[in-house]
Motif scaffolding. Structure first.
Motif, PDB file in Angstrom:
ATOM      1  N   ASP A 224       0.832  -1.191   0.000  1.00 17.92           N
ATOM      2  CA  ASP A 224       0.000   0.000   0.000  1.00 17.92           C
ATOM      3  C   ASP A 224       0.868   1.242   0.000  1.00 17.92           C
ATOM      4  OD1 ASP A 224      -2.873  -0.581   0.047  1.00 17.92           O
ATOM      5  OD2 ASP A 224      -2.424  -1.672   1.892  1.00 17.92           O
ATOM      6  N   ARG A 226       0.960   4.802   1.472  1.00 15.39           N
ATOM      7  CA  ARG A 226       0.307   5.389   2.639  1.00 15.39           C
ATOM      8  C   ARG A 226       0.663   6.865   2.786  1.00 15.39           C
ATOM      9  NH1 ARG A 226       1.697   1.751   7.753  1.00 15.39           N
ATOM     10  NH2 ARG A 226       3.706   2.789   7.382  1.00 15.39           N
ATOM     11  N   THR A 230      -1.647   5.903   6.729  1.00 16.10           N
ATOM     12  CA  THR A 230      -2.995   5.515   6.318  1.00 16.10           C
ATOM     13  C   THR A 230      -2.993   5.235   4.824  1.00 16.10           C
ATOM     14  OG1 THR A 230      -4.011   6.890   8.039  1.00 16.10           O
ATOM     15  CG2 THR A 230      -5.416   6.214   6.200  1.00 16.10           C
ATOM     16  N   ALA A 231      -3.469   4.061   4.442  1.00 10.63           N
ATOM     17  CA  ALA A 231      -3.470   3.679   3.029  1.00 10.63           C
ATOM     18  C   ALA A 231      -4.316   4.639   2.213  1.00 10.63           C
ATOM     19  CB  ALA A 231      -3.981   2.256   2.867  1.00 10.63           C
ATOM     20  N   LEU A 232      -3.770   5.074   1.075  1.00 11.83           N
ATOM     21  CA  LEU A 232      -4.476   6.007   0.206  1.00 11.83           C
ATOM     22  C   LEU A 232      -5.469   5.270  -0.685  1.00 11.83           C
ATOM     23  CD1 LEU A 232      -1.493   8.257  -0.934  1.00 11.83           C
ATOM     24  CD2 LEU A 232      -3.282   8.858   0.693  1.00 11.83           C
ATOM     25  N   GLU A 233      -6.555   5.933  -0.958  1.00 15.16           N
ATOM     26  CA  GLU A 233      -7.530   5.400  -1.904  1.00 15.16           C
ATOM     27  C   GLU A 233      -7.108   5.806  -3.323  1.00 15.16           C
ATOM     28  OE1 GLU A 233     -11.351   6.776  -0.791  1.00 15.16           O
ATOM     29  OE2 GLU A 233     -11.395   5.700   1.120  1.00 15.16           O
ATOM     30  N   ASP A 234      -7.815   5.282  -4.300  1.00 14.47           N
ATOM     31  CA  ASP A 234      -7.573   5.615  -5.712  1.00 14.47           C
ATOM     32  C   ASP A 234      -6.180   5.207  -6.185  1.00 14.47           C
ATOM     33  OD1 ASP A 234     -10.116   6.767  -5.802  1.00 14.47           O
ATOM     34  OD2 ASP A 234      -9.343   8.698  -5.124  1.00 14.47           O
ATOM     35  N   GLN A 235      -5.607   4.186  -5.559  1.00 11.19           N
ATOM     36  CA  GLN A 235      -4.330   3.676  -6.049  1.00 11.19           C
ATOM     37  C   GLN A 235      -4.559   2.854  -7.317  1.00 11.19           C
ATOM     38  OE1 GLN A 235      -1.602   1.911  -3.147  1.00 11.19           O
ATOM     39  NE2 GLN A 235      -2.831   2.757  -1.479  1.00 11.19           N
ATOM     40  N   SER A 252       2.292  -0.060  -7.989  1.00 12.13           N
ATOM     41  CA  SER A 252       1.146   0.766  -7.633  1.00 12.13           C
ATOM     42  C   SER A 252       1.544   2.230  -7.736  1.00 12.13           C
ATOM     43  CB  SER A 252       0.653   0.461  -6.212  1.00 12.13           C
ATOM     44  OG  SER A 252       0.119  -0.848  -6.128  1.00 12.13           O
ATOM     45  N   VAL A 254      -0.166   6.537  -7.388  1.00  7.90           N
ATOM     46  CA  VAL A 254      -1.261   7.396  -6.951  1.00  7.90           C
ATOM     47  C   VAL A 254      -0.877   8.850  -7.182  1.00  7.90           C
ATOM     48  CG1 VAL A 254      -0.437   7.606  -4.555  1.00  7.90           C
ATOM     49  CG2 VAL A 254      -2.885   7.832  -5.056  1.00  7.90           C
TER      50      VAL A 254
END
Length: 349
Positions: A224, A226, A230-235, A252, A254
């Motif tokens: 992930d 982060r 905190t794991a980012l969305e929209d990866q 991955s 982002v």
């Protein structure tokens, strides 16, 4: 296209076996209604991402390719001829040769997963696909086939009546999980984690964080990007892909606001690691350095200054020339006046 059929796991829930971190073993069969570039029958056995056996059409037997077995698994009860009969039946071939190309696939095996509470979850599966679509699945509890395609109704009725065969399948699937525990797959390769930061080609206010993890084995991995842990969305993920050496890789990326302050890292969990890896990004973007050339506004200002300097230089040159010409005129007049006075003086004498 058929390479995809041979090596991908598309059959219903069995796809999860190919992409999960559970220990598993499965046999996969691919049958063609007519042989061309590929053989009409091929089969492989896979355990924990490793090819452990394949079927040899020349020897009409299975060839074991891995020696890490205490008790090597047995192949499913159905023979090569049985598969060839099924493809011709499903393809409505009137003779041994079919004019059209059809593909029948089967994946049969089991998976074992250790849960966080210490318990073990077991699942057995036997599924068929026909011409790239889910077709049938076997329920070992009820000894009944489940149709997954309207075209499978007639086949389901025939196969449900094969009670002896279905009992053999049930027994075979029960012993499958025993084979998993006898496969000494102890190979571990640690992941190599690389991070890059680049400017977003579509938005000058954004940057792209990319994390590449490669060289790891076995296949299962958690990764992930982060922000402040905190794991980012929209990866955007490439998914887990194979390397030439049998290991795997995953990428991955982002988009982030270039002015967003905080700590970004690539967080990786893998069986080969004693503890997770956290790889950070460089402070500066690899292709975001200040350009050697000024931007448009600065360039315009520079042009204006250069033009003004050029104009000023021209004015100064003209001024000097005129001044020089003026001085030459005065000097000539003085010289003429003195020459006249001298002539007058001579004449007077």
């Amino acid at each position: 296209m058929f390479l995809l059929f041979l090596f991908s796991c598309f059959l219903g829930d069995a796809h999860q076996v190919c992409s999960s971190g559970k220990r598993y073993i499965y046999f996969k069969f691919t049958v063609l209604s007519k042989a061309d570039t590929f053989p009409e029958f091929s089969a492989v056995a896979v355990a924990d991402d490793r090819l452990i056996a394949h079927y040899s059409n020349e020897e009409r037997d299975w060839i074991l390719t891995e020696d890490d077995w205490i008790n090597a698994p047995e192949e499913p009860p159905d023979s090569r001829d049985w598969f060839l009969h099924q493809i011709r039946t499903l393809s409505d071939c009137t003779d041994s040769l079919c004019s059209e190309l059809h593909v029948l696939q089967r994946v049969i095996g089991c998976e074992l997963e250790k849960l966080s509470d210490g318990s073990v979850n077991l699942r057995a599966f036997d599924e068929y696909g026909f011409d790239g679509e889910d077709f049938m699945a076997f329920n070992s509890d009820t000894l009944q086939w489940i149709e997954k395609n309207p075209k499978a109704k007639e086949t389901k009725m025939k196969w449900d009546q094969q009670t002896v065969h279905n009992e053999l399948l049930k027994d075979y699937l029960k012993t499958c999980t025993d084979w998993i525990s006898t496969f000494n797959n102890t190979e571990n390769r640690k992941p190599d984690v690389h991070t890059t930061l680049r400017k977003d080609p579509n938005d000058q206010n954004k940057q792209v964080l990319t994390c590449l993890t490669t060289g790891f084995y076995p296949r299962d991995i958690e990764m992930d990007i982060r922000f402040n842990k905190t794991a980012l969305e929209d990866q955007i993920s490439s998914g887990i892909r194979p390397n030439d050496d049998g290991s795997f890789q995953m990428r991955s990326s982002v988009e982030i606001d270039r002015n967003h302050e905080g700590i970004y890292d690539c967080f990786v969990i893998h069986r080969s690691l004693t503890e997770p890896v956290s790889a950070g990004w460089m402070e500066k973007c690899t292709d975001c350095e200040e350009s050697k050339w000024p931007d448009k506004k600065v360039a315009a200002a520079v042009v204006v200054v250069v033009v003004l300097l050029a104009v000023l230089l021209i004015v100064l040159q003209r001024y000097k020339r005129r001044r020089s010409d003026g001085n030459n005129t005065v000097t000539t007049e003085i010289y003429d006046h003195l020459q006249t006075q001298e002539n007058v003086h001579r004449n007077g004498q």
